[in-house]
Design an enzyme around this catalytic site. Structure first.
Site, PDB file in Angstrom:
ATOM      1  N   HIS A  17       0.971  -1.249   0.065  1.00  0.00           N
ATOM      2  CA  HIS A  17       0.010  -0.081  -0.012  1.00  0.00           C
ATOM      3  C   HIS A  17       0.923   1.057   0.035  1.00  0.00           C
ATOM      4  O   HIS A  17       2.053   1.323  -0.066  1.00  0.00           O
ATOM      5  CB  HIS A  17      -1.075  -0.134   1.164  1.00  0.00           C
ATOM      6  CG  HIS A  17      -0.639   0.019   2.530  1.00  0.00           C
ATOM      7  ND1 HIS A  17       0.558   0.812   2.985  1.00  0.00           N
ATOM      8  CD2 HIS A  17      -0.814  -0.855   3.582  1.00  0.00           C
ATOM      9  CE1 HIS A  17       0.751   0.483   4.277  1.00  0.00           C
ATOM     10  NE2 HIS A  17       0.041  -0.467   4.544  1.00  0.00           N
ATOM     11  N   HIS A  20       3.759   1.611   2.558  1.00  0.00           N
ATOM     12  CA  HIS A  20       5.013   0.723   2.086  1.00  0.00           C
ATOM     13  C   HIS A  20       5.866   1.692   1.067  1.00  0.00           C
ATOM     14  O   HIS A  20       7.102   1.899   0.825  1.00  0.00           O
ATOM     15  CB  HIS A  20       4.792  -0.562   1.710  1.00  0.00           C
ATOM     16  CG  HIS A  20       3.910  -1.287   2.547  1.00  0.00           C
ATOM     17  ND1 HIS A  20       2.637  -1.886   2.155  1.00  0.00           N
ATOM     18  CD2 HIS A  20       4.343  -1.736   3.619  1.00  0.00           C
ATOM     19  CE1 HIS A  20       2.185  -2.463   3.381  1.00  0.00           C
ATOM     20  NE2 HIS A  20       3.139  -2.324   4.119  1.00  0.00           N
ATOM     21  N   CYS A 127       2.568 -10.848  19.865  1.00  0.00           N
ATOM     22  CA  CYS A 127       1.589 -10.434  18.756  1.00  0.00           C
ATOM     23  C   CYS A 127       2.175 -10.964  17.515  1.00  0.00           C
ATOM     24  O   CYS A 127       3.013 -10.395  17.049  1.00  0.00           O
ATOM     25  CB  CYS A 127       1.443  -8.949  18.872  1.00  0.00           C
ATOM     26  SG  CYS A 127       0.461  -8.451  17.358  1.00  0.00           S
ATOM     27  N   CYS A 130       2.637  -8.113  14.883  1.00  0.00           N
ATOM     28  CA  CYS A 130       3.930  -7.384  14.927  1.00  0.00           C
ATOM     29  C   CYS A 130       4.870  -8.121  14.687  1.00  0.00           C
ATOM     30  O   CYS A 130       6.124  -7.752  14.629  1.00  0.00           O
ATOM     31  CB  CYS A 130       3.903  -6.604  16.114  1.00  0.00           C
ATOM     32  SG  CYS A 130       2.969  -5.238  16.457  1.00  0.00           S
ATOM     33  N   CYS A 145      -3.127  -5.569  21.286  1.00  0.00           N
ATOM     34  CA  CYS A 145      -1.981  -4.750  20.739  1.00  0.00           C
ATOM     35  C   CYS A 145      -2.459  -3.705  20.070  1.00  0.00           C
ATOM     36  O   CYS A 145      -3.305  -3.918  19.407  1.00  0.00           O
ATOM     37  CB  CYS A 145      -1.325  -5.941  19.699  1.00  0.00           C
ATOM     38  SG  CYS A 145      -0.276  -4.890  18.525  1.00  0.00           S
ATOM     39  N   HIS A 148      -2.387  -3.591  16.295  1.00  0.00           N
ATOM     40  CA  HIS A 148      -3.268  -4.703  15.517  1.00  0.00           C
ATOM     41  C   HIS A 148      -4.633  -4.786  16.084  1.00  0.00           C
ATOM     42  O   HIS A 148      -5.405  -5.470  15.551  1.00  0.00           O
ATOM     43  CB  HIS A 148      -2.712  -5.827  15.562  1.00  0.00           C
ATOM     44  CG  HIS A 148      -1.225  -5.670  14.496  1.00  0.00           C
ATOM     45  ND1 HIS A 148      -0.262  -5.531  15.043  1.00  0.00           N
ATOM     46  CD2 HIS A 148      -1.343  -5.964  13.132  1.00  0.00           C
ATOM     47  CE1 HIS A 148       0.797  -5.331  13.979  1.00  0.00           C
ATOM     48  NE2 HIS A 148       0.055  -5.506  12.979  1.00  0.00           N
ATOM     49  N   LYS A 292      -5.991   6.507  10.313  1.00  0.00           N
ATOM     50  CA  LYS A 292      -4.980   5.473  10.170  1.00  0.00           C
ATOM     51  C   LYS A 292      -5.461   4.495   8.957  1.00  0.00           C
ATOM     52  O   LYS A 292      -6.641   4.333   8.892  1.00  0.00           O
ATOM     53  CB  LYS A 292      -5.019   4.542  11.465  1.00  0.00           C
ATOM     54  CG  LYS A 292      -3.659   3.749  11.611  1.00  0.00           C
ATOM     55  CD  LYS A 292      -3.608   2.978  12.788  1.00  0.00           C
ATOM     56  CE  LYS A 292      -2.712   1.810  12.659  1.00  0.00           C
ATOM     57  NZ  LYS A 292      -2.311   1.087  13.740  1.00  0.00           N
ATOM     58  N   LYS A 295      -7.691  -1.818   6.721  1.00  0.00           N
ATOM     59  CA  LYS A 295      -8.378  -2.565   5.669  1.00  0.00           C
ATOM     60  C   LYS A 295      -9.913  -2.186   6.347  1.00  0.00           C
ATOM     61  O   LYS A 295     -11.086  -2.159   5.537  1.00  0.00           O
ATOM     62  CB  LYS A 295      -8.348  -4.022   5.907  1.00  0.00           C
ATOM     63  CG  LYS A 295      -7.474  -4.317   4.759  1.00  0.00           C
ATOM     64  CD  LYS A 295      -7.104  -5.919   4.870  1.00  0.00           C
ATOM     65  CE  LYS A 295      -6.134  -6.342   3.764  1.00  0.00           C
ATOM     66  NZ  LYS A 295      -5.706  -7.704   4.032  1.00  0.00           N
TER      67      LYS A 295
HETATM   68  N1  MSP Z   1       8.869  -6.871   8.015  1.00  0.00           N
HETATM   69  C1  MSP Z   1       9.167  -5.970   8.655  1.00  0.00           C
HETATM   70  C2  MSP Z   1      10.312  -5.105   8.599  1.00  0.00           C
HETATM   71  C3  MSP Z   1      11.617  -5.941   8.796  1.00  0.00           C
HETATM   72  S1  MSP Z   1      13.040  -4.988   8.270  1.00  0.00           S
HETATM   73  C4  MSP Z   1      14.435  -6.105   8.500  1.00  0.00           C
HETATM   74  C5  MSP Z   1       8.020  -4.936   8.614  1.00  0.00           C
HETATM   75  N2  MSP Z   1       7.306  -5.134   7.668  1.00  0.00           N
HETATM   76  S2  MSP Z   1       5.901  -4.182   7.144  1.00  0.00           S
HETATM   77  O1  MSP Z   1       5.559  -4.517   5.778  1.00  0.00           O
HETATM   78  O2  MSP Z   1       5.068  -4.365   8.092  1.00  0.00           O
HETATM   79  O3  MSP Z   1       6.271  -2.707   7.126  1.00  0.00           O
HETATM   80  C6  MSP Z   1       7.247  -2.277   6.606  1.00  0.00           C
HETATM   81  C7  MSP Z   1       7.424  -0.737   6.773  1.00  0.00           C
HETATM   82  O4  MSP Z   1       6.419  -0.050   6.027  1.00  0.00           O
HETATM   83  C8  MSP Z   1       7.095   0.060   8.112  1.00  0.00           C
HETATM   84  O5  MSP Z   1       8.230  -0.027   8.877  1.00  0.00           O
HETATM   85  C9  MSP Z   1       6.881   1.499   7.696  1.00  0.00           C
HETATM   86  O6  MSP Z   1       8.138   1.924   7.177  1.00  0.00           O
HETATM   87  C10 MSP Z   1       6.155   1.092   6.481  1.00  0.00           C
HETATM   88  N3  MSP Z   1       4.712   1.629   6.754  1.00  0.00           N
HETATM   89  C11 MSP Z   1       3.498   0.964   6.812  1.00  0.00           C
HETATM   90  N4  MSP Z   1       2.485   1.662   6.825  1.00  0.00           N
HETATM   91  C12 MSP Z   1       2.922   3.075   6.951  1.00  0.00           C
HETATM   92  C13 MSP Z   1       2.224   4.415   6.929  1.00  0.00           C
HETATM   93  N5  MSP Z   1       0.928   4.561   7.270  1.00  0.00           N
HETATM   94  N6  MSP Z   1       3.046   5.386   7.052  1.00  0.00           N
HETATM   95  C14 MSP Z   1       4.473   5.205   6.748  1.00  0.00           C
HETATM   96  N7  MSP Z   1       5.042   4.114   6.635  1.00  0.00           N
HETATM   97  C15 MSP Z   1       4.401   3.219   6.676  1.00  0.00           C
HETATM   98  O7  MSP Z   1       7.740  -4.342   9.398  1.00  0.00           O
END
Ligand code: MSP
Length: 476
Positions: A17, A20, A127, A130, A145, A148, A292, A295
């Site tokens: 999304h 990411h 969790c 996380c 959590c 979540h 936030k 889904k």
């Molecule tokens: N797999 C772990 C990271 C391991 S690194 C060795 C993880 N993955 S994740 O897919 O859940 O999320 C990765 C990153 O996505 C988060 O740290 C964050 O940087 C980013 N974001 C997810 N949602 C976000 C927002 N709403 N806003 C900004 N960044 C966001 O955590």
């Protein structure tokens, strides 16, 4: 010095999304900046997928697919998404790859040899969302959590533990002595407070995990997914050509995962006596129209949907210009649309279009002599300074202030009128405007890579301009 920039590796239990994409695009922007400064071969940009998670097991079951097939399918989807939105990564790592499994096991073997790993019983909460062990004080009022909104699992397991507590003092001293290793300051302050409250040892294996890399000394235990995931950064440089890059590792992560990167990860290196990564930059989170992204609220936005409507360059700058990198902020489709209309189509697109058409009309498309009126190096300085400090929004705002400056010159000097009465003076104005376009085109290689290609074509071969192109077509 080369640069080694990383994004977090993403969980594949869901599709990408714009949260990411935000982190990946920011890192991509910094990688492009450093490539322009240092040369392509001096920058190594790593991203990938985090696959050995219980979440992916559950998602595969839900999808009715064997786990390997599910992982292959999802990892491909992430990689394709990054390809489609123009991410210039140099390597895409998957934690189920053999190269990674090997590195993780040899890292763990070294850790075992240090005497900082011991066996114990973990009794507490976990969790899966996380993939993290929780203390009761981490939970919300309903004992869920907070991220979540789900209850945690009660665990009682025989686990291997890493003596994280042994590194508390060293980490405090490290960040006091070399604060640039964790930025921005607000996040460093949070971590310093966390460190001063005292570190507990952490469990680094799971007895009941269905997926994961086995402990080298005890194959019945799977290495805790976060320990496995952090090592991805190290795996990617375990080749003879990349080995020296390790010293330069710089991790761009979201604030939710700062502790893993700035406490556990350097401690693992301190333990085995390997150099610690150069730094961590933890950016903020954004909400969508104040909510936030989730889904259940139905407000999850796909980067591909924005790309389809507005194009990749708009996706990038629309996200990165919403608020300063490092802070929390809000993103709205309203802001995005206004940004597209006013700044991209109205400001930048129009400027290029008008100037190129006018030079064709009055100078026969001949490129005017190099400009003496604008000093490109002076113009560049604020842009460089912003990006060197990872102030991505500041760099974008500055870029558009130069666009406004150029548009203002165009409107003030009215070269289309001047050319009819005083062509030599009009030519000087075109020279100046052409200088602005050259500058903007160079900065666009970093900020707007697809438009930069079009700009280059328009700016021509050194003698003649190319044809005018529409940089940002109207959308509806
Ligand atoms: N797999 C772990 C990271 C391991 S690194 C060795 C993880 N993955 S994740 O897919 O859940 O999320 C990765 C990153 O996505 C988060 O740290 C964050 O940087 C980013 N974001 C997810 N949602 C976000 C927002 N709403 N806003 C900004 N960044 C966001 O955590």
């Amino acid at each position: 010095m080369p640069k080694f920039l990383t994004t977090p590796i993403y969980y594949v239990n869901d599709v990408p999304h714009i949260g990411h994409a935000y982190c990946t695009l920011a890192t991509d922007t910094l990688a492009r900046y450093w490539r322009q400064q240092l040369g392509n071969d001096q920058v190594f940009f790593l991203t990938g997928t985090d696959e050995n998670s219980q979440k992916t097991v559950e998602a595969a079951q839900k999808a009715g697919l064997p786990i390997e097939q599910y992982l292959d399918q999802m990892a491909a989807q992430w990689q394709t998404c990054w390809d489609q939105i123009g991410i210039s990564y140099d390597d895409f790592i998957r934690t189920t790859e053999e190269r990674h499994q090997k590195t993780v096991q040899s890292f763990l073997q070294k850790l075992l040899e240090t005497g900082h790993v011991y066996k114990g019983t973990y009794k507490g909460l976990y969790c899966t969302g996380c993939e993290s062990f929780k203390k009761p004080s981490d939970l919300d009022e309903e004992n869920n959590c907070p991220d979540h909104r789900k209850p945690c699992q009660e665990l009682q397991e025989e686990n291997y533990f890493f003596r994280l507590s042994a590194f508390e003092k060293e980490l405090i001293e490290l960040y006091e002595r070399e604060p640039h290793r964790l930025e921005p300051t607000s996040r460093r302050n949070e971590i310093m407070q966390f460190l001063r409250e005292g570190l507990d040892d952490i469990s680094i294996s799971r007895e009941t995990a269905e997926i994961g890399i086995p402990m080298p000394n005890d194959p019945k235990q799977k290495i805790y997914v976060w320990i496995d995931a952090l090592i991805n950064y190290y795996t990617a440089v375990q080749t003879p050509e990349r080995q020296d890059l390790w010293q330069e590792a710089f991790h761009i992560v979201g604030k939710d995962i700062t502790r893993f990167h700035s406490v556990i990860w350097p401690a693992m290196h301190l333990a085995i006596g390997s150099p610690i990564p150069t730094g961590v930059y933890a950016h903020g989170f954004f909400t969508i129209d104040g909510h936030k992204m989730s889904k259940s609220l139905g407000n999850v936005i796909s980067p591909l949907a924005l790309k389809q409507k507005y194009g990749n360059d708009a996706l990038r700058l629309g996200l990165l210009s919403s608020f300063e990198f490092g802070n929390d902020g809000d993103f709205s489709l309203g802001h995005f649309d206004r940004f597209y209309q006013a700044k991209l189509a109205g400001g930048l697109g129009n400027l290029f279009n008008r100037v190129v058409i006018l030079i064709h009309k009055f100078l026969d498309g001949q490129i005017p002599a190099p400009s003496e009126n604008i000093d490109q190096n002076e113009l560049l300085k604020p842009f460089q300074e912003a990006l060197e400090n990872k102030k991505i929004k500041t760099a974008i705002d500055y870029f558009f202030s130069v666009v406004d400056q150029a548009n203002q010159r165009l409107n003030e000097t009215e070269p289309w009128k001047l050319a009819k009465t005083d062509l030599p003076t009009a030519a000087k104005v075109f020279t100046e405007l052409y200088g602005y376009l050259t500058f903007l085109s160079k900065m666009s290689e970093i900020l707007l890579p697809e438009s930069a290609e079009k700009m280059k074509r328009m700016l021509g071969d050194g003698q003649n301009l190319g044809q005018a192109e529409i940089l940002f077509p109207s959308v509806n």
